[in-house]
Design an enzyme around this catalytic site. Structure first.
Site, short mmCIF file in Angstrom:
data_model
loop_
_atom_site.label_atom_id
_atom_site.label_comp_id
_atom_site.label_asym_id
_atom_site.label_seq_id
_atom_site.Cartn_x
_atom_site.Cartn_y
_atom_site.Cartn_z
N GLU A 105 0.81 -1.22 0.00
CA GLU A 105 0.00 0.00 0.00
C GLU A 105 0.85 1.27 0.00
OE1 GLU A 105 -1.08 0.87 4.66
OE2 GLU A 105 -2.39 -0.48 3.55
N GLN A 133 2.35 -6.59 4.91
CA GLN A 133 2.43 -8.01 5.26
C GLN A 133 1.98 -8.26 6.70
OE1 GLN A 133 6.10 -9.89 4.12
NE2 GLN A 133 5.88 -11.49 5.65
#
Length: 193
Positions: free
Chosen positions: A86, A126
């Site tokens: 992102e 993650q």
């Protein structure tokens, strides 16, 4: 068999218009032959890479929920995934390893892999993805415990920034029975870690 993905043409057109501006901003000629369809392709690809926003991972697990008196570890390992960071919209990819200890209910094994895909097909980090997978399985199946380990390569770290080509990032999260070190050790041994 994977499900066919059909991009939304209105969203494709909206993304394509912005991609044309990006191509121009970086000094490209957005009208040259090799780039003529690029904005449309990017629009379709970006929708595919973020289709997880339109999917309900808990519903996926519930679609194959079975009562079963099995209370040993269920492990699904080496689940390939691809996601977009992102922070830079660059790919990160790797493998997820998941275990749960049933508490009267099990789910179809392929549903575990599909849950990974749902969360991977969103703009992600993650660490959050690891926790989201764990929480989804815990909330839906109410098992005695869940453990998730994800190993990934991040192109935002490999092709830009520090440019560390072979760096692997590992994250883990767990609940319930996996709070016991011996249970975590058994899982890690089963996945070869």
């Amino acid at each position: 068999m994977t499900q066919e993905f059909e991009p939304n043409q209105q969203i494709t057109n909206q993304i394509a218009a912005n991609v044309e501006q990006i191509l121009s901003a970086i000094g490209e000629n957005e009208h040259r032959e090799g780039l003529l369809r690029t904005p449309q392709r990017v629009g379709e690809a970006l929708q595919f890479c973020t289709k997880g926003y339109n999917e309900d991972p808990e519903a996926i697990l519930r679609s194959a929920l079975f009562e079963e008196d099995y209370r040993q570890m269920v492990v699904v390992k080496d689940i390939d995934f691809y996601s977009l960071c992102e922070h830079h919209l660059l790919p990160f990819f790797g493998k997820a390893h998941i275990a749960y200890i049933p508490n009267g209910k099990i789910t179809g094994l392929s549903k575990i892999a599909r849950v990974v895909d749902v969360f991977a097909r969103r703009l992600q980090v993650q660490e959050r993805m690891t926790t989201q997978i764990k929480e989804c399985i815990q909330n839906t199946l109410n098992p005695l415990g869940v453990m998730v380990v994800i190993e990934a390569e991040h192109l935002c770290m490999q092709m830009r920034g520090v440019q560390k080509e072979h760096a692997i990032t590992t994250t883990s999260d767990f609940t319930g029975a996996f709070n016991r070190p011996e249970t975590r050790e058994e899982f890690l041994k089963l996945i070869g870690k």
